[in-house]
Design an enzyme around this catalytic site. Structure first.
Site, PDB file in Angstrom:
ATOM      1  N   ASN A   1       0.826  -1.219   0.000  1.00 45.11           N
ATOM      2  CA  ASN A   1       0.000   0.000   0.000  1.00 45.11           C
ATOM      3  C   ASN A   1       0.862   1.271   0.000  1.00 45.11           C
ATOM      4  O   ASN A   1       0.468   2.306   0.543  1.00 45.11           O
ATOM      5  CB  ASN A   1      -0.994   0.015   1.169  1.00 45.11           C
ATOM      6  CG  ASN A   1      -2.119   1.048   1.061  1.00 45.11           C
ATOM      7  OD1 ASN A   1      -2.590   1.589   2.042  1.00 45.11           O
ATOM      8  ND2 ASN A   1      -2.550   1.358  -0.147  1.00 45.11           N
TER       9      ASN A   1
ATOM     10  N   CYS B   1       2.991   1.699  -3.142  1.00 43.95           N
ATOM     11  CA  CYS B   1       3.328   1.930  -4.555  1.00 43.95           C
ATOM     12  C   CYS B   1       2.097   1.816  -5.458  1.00 43.95           C
ATOM     13  O   CYS B   1       1.528   2.830  -5.878  1.00 43.95           O
ATOM     14  CB  CYS B   1       4.406   0.956  -5.026  1.00 43.95           C
ATOM     15  SG  CYS B   1       5.973   1.109  -4.152  1.00 43.95           S
ATOM     16  N   ARG B   2       1.676   0.583  -5.744  1.00 41.00           N
ATOM     17  CA  ARG B   2       0.652   0.393  -6.785  1.00 41.00           C
ATOM     18  C   ARG B   2      -0.746   0.826  -6.347  1.00 41.00           C
ATOM     19  O   ARG B   2      -1.425   1.558  -7.081  1.00 41.00           O
ATOM     20  CB  ARG B   2       0.635  -1.078  -7.232  1.00 41.00           C
ATOM     21  CG  ARG B   2       1.886  -1.476  -7.980  1.00 41.00           C
ATOM     22  CD  ARG B   2       2.007  -2.985  -8.088  1.00 41.00           C
ATOM     23  NE  ARG B   2       2.224  -3.584  -6.768  1.00 41.00           N
ATOM     24  CZ  ARG B   2       2.300  -4.892  -6.526  1.00 41.00           C
ATOM     25  NH1 ARG B   2       2.154  -5.743  -7.537  1.00 41.00           N
ATOM     26  NH2 ARG B   2       2.505  -5.334  -5.306  1.00 41.00           N
ATOM     27  N   SER B   3      -1.201   0.365  -5.180  1.00 42.46           N
ATOM     28  CA  SER B   3      -2.607   0.664  -4.842  1.00 42.46           C
ATOM     29  C   SER B   3      -2.860   2.132  -4.504  1.00 42.46           C
ATOM     30  O   SER B   3      -3.909   2.659  -4.895  1.00 42.46           O
ATOM     31  CB  SER B   3      -3.152  -0.289  -3.774  1.00 42.46           C
ATOM     32  OG  SER B   3      -2.479  -0.169  -2.548  1.00 42.46           O
TER      33      SER B   3
HETATM   34  P1  4NP Z   1       3.301  -2.179  -3.420  1.00 45.18           P
HETATM   35  O1  4NP Z   1       4.881  -2.331  -3.458  1.00 45.18           O
HETATM   36  O2  4NP Z   1       2.733  -3.531  -3.043  1.00 45.18           O
HETATM   37  O3  4NP Z   1       2.959  -1.804  -4.817  1.00 45.18           O
HETATM   38  O4  4NP Z   1       3.004  -1.107  -2.408  1.00 45.18           O
HETATM   39  C1  4NP Z   1       5.619  -2.866  -2.400  1.00 45.18           C
HETATM   40  C2  4NP Z   1       6.061  -2.046  -1.387  1.00 45.18           C
HETATM   41  C3  4NP Z   1       6.825  -2.548  -0.357  1.00 45.18           C
HETATM   42  C4  4NP Z   1       7.140  -3.891  -0.341  1.00 45.18           C
HETATM   43  C5  4NP Z   1       6.690  -4.714  -1.338  1.00 45.18           C
HETATM   44  C6  4NP Z   1       5.925  -4.195  -2.365  1.00 45.18           C
HETATM   45  N1  4NP Z   1       7.952  -4.424   0.706  1.00 45.18           N
HETATM   46  O5  4NP Z   1       8.296  -5.599   0.618  1.00 45.18           O
HETATM   47  O6  4NP Z   1       8.266  -3.698   1.648  1.00 45.18           O
END
Ligand code: 4NP
Length: 154
Positions: A11, A13-15
């Site tokens: 939560n 980057c993408r969402s």
């Molecule tokens: P998101 O990206 O799922 O698009 O917000 C990520 C952000 C952090 C992590 C993985 C994916 N992480 O492992 O911390």
């Protein structure tokens, strides 16, 4: 009221990007009163954090401000409350399914299913990639969100 929830892993980057972009598209078409738009992550590592700086910068190049958003973790109540739960990849889908009761499973869809421009189902995790990854992710999100709104208002 259409209650739309975007879900990814962190939560950050993408969402949140999808939340901001979809909100902008909905506002541009004058439908903001008909929507509740939110996002959440299946993981708990980033609760309370602002969106990743790279995501914020990529979004601001499209006139979308993500700075007020804060990461939170998906709950069972989210799945009950929302009408449509849009996931980014297979891992998100499996995680949301594992929380969902059978009568709510029909609400869970891949966001990229709505895209005409991009094949496949997954919007890749850009967290460990470079800036280009964020621009591609936003292209995928933007195309999907345009068609998503059309499919809801049709
Ligand atoms: P998101 O990206 O799922 O698009 O917000 C990520 C952000 C952090 C992590 C993985 C994916 N992480 O492992 O911390």
């Amino acid at each position: 009221m259409n209650r739309v929830l975007f879900v990814c892993l962190g939560n950050i980057c993408r969402s949140p990007s999808a939340e901001g972009i979809f909100r902008k598209i909905v506002q541009a078409k004058g439908f903001e009163d008909a929507f509740e738009i939110d996002s959440a992550g299946t993981g708990d590592w980033h609760i309370g954090h602002t969106p990743d700086q790279r995501a914020q910068q990529a979004a601001s190049r499209r006139d979308v401000d993500l700075s007020a958003l804060r990461a939170r973790q998906l709950s069972i109540e989210d799945i009950i409350y929302h009408d449509l739960i849009l996931v980014m990849d297979r891992r998100n889908r499996a995680d949301v399914f594992s929380l969902a009761q059978p009568e709510h499973e029909h609400k869970i869809r891949y966001l990229l299913e709505y895209s005409e421009q991009y094949d496949g189902l997954e919007i890749p995790d850009p967290y460990y990639g470079g800036t280009h990854g964020f621009d591609l992710v936003l292209d995928m999100i933007e195309d999907s969100c345009k068609r998503l709104l059309n499919s809801i208002i049709e």
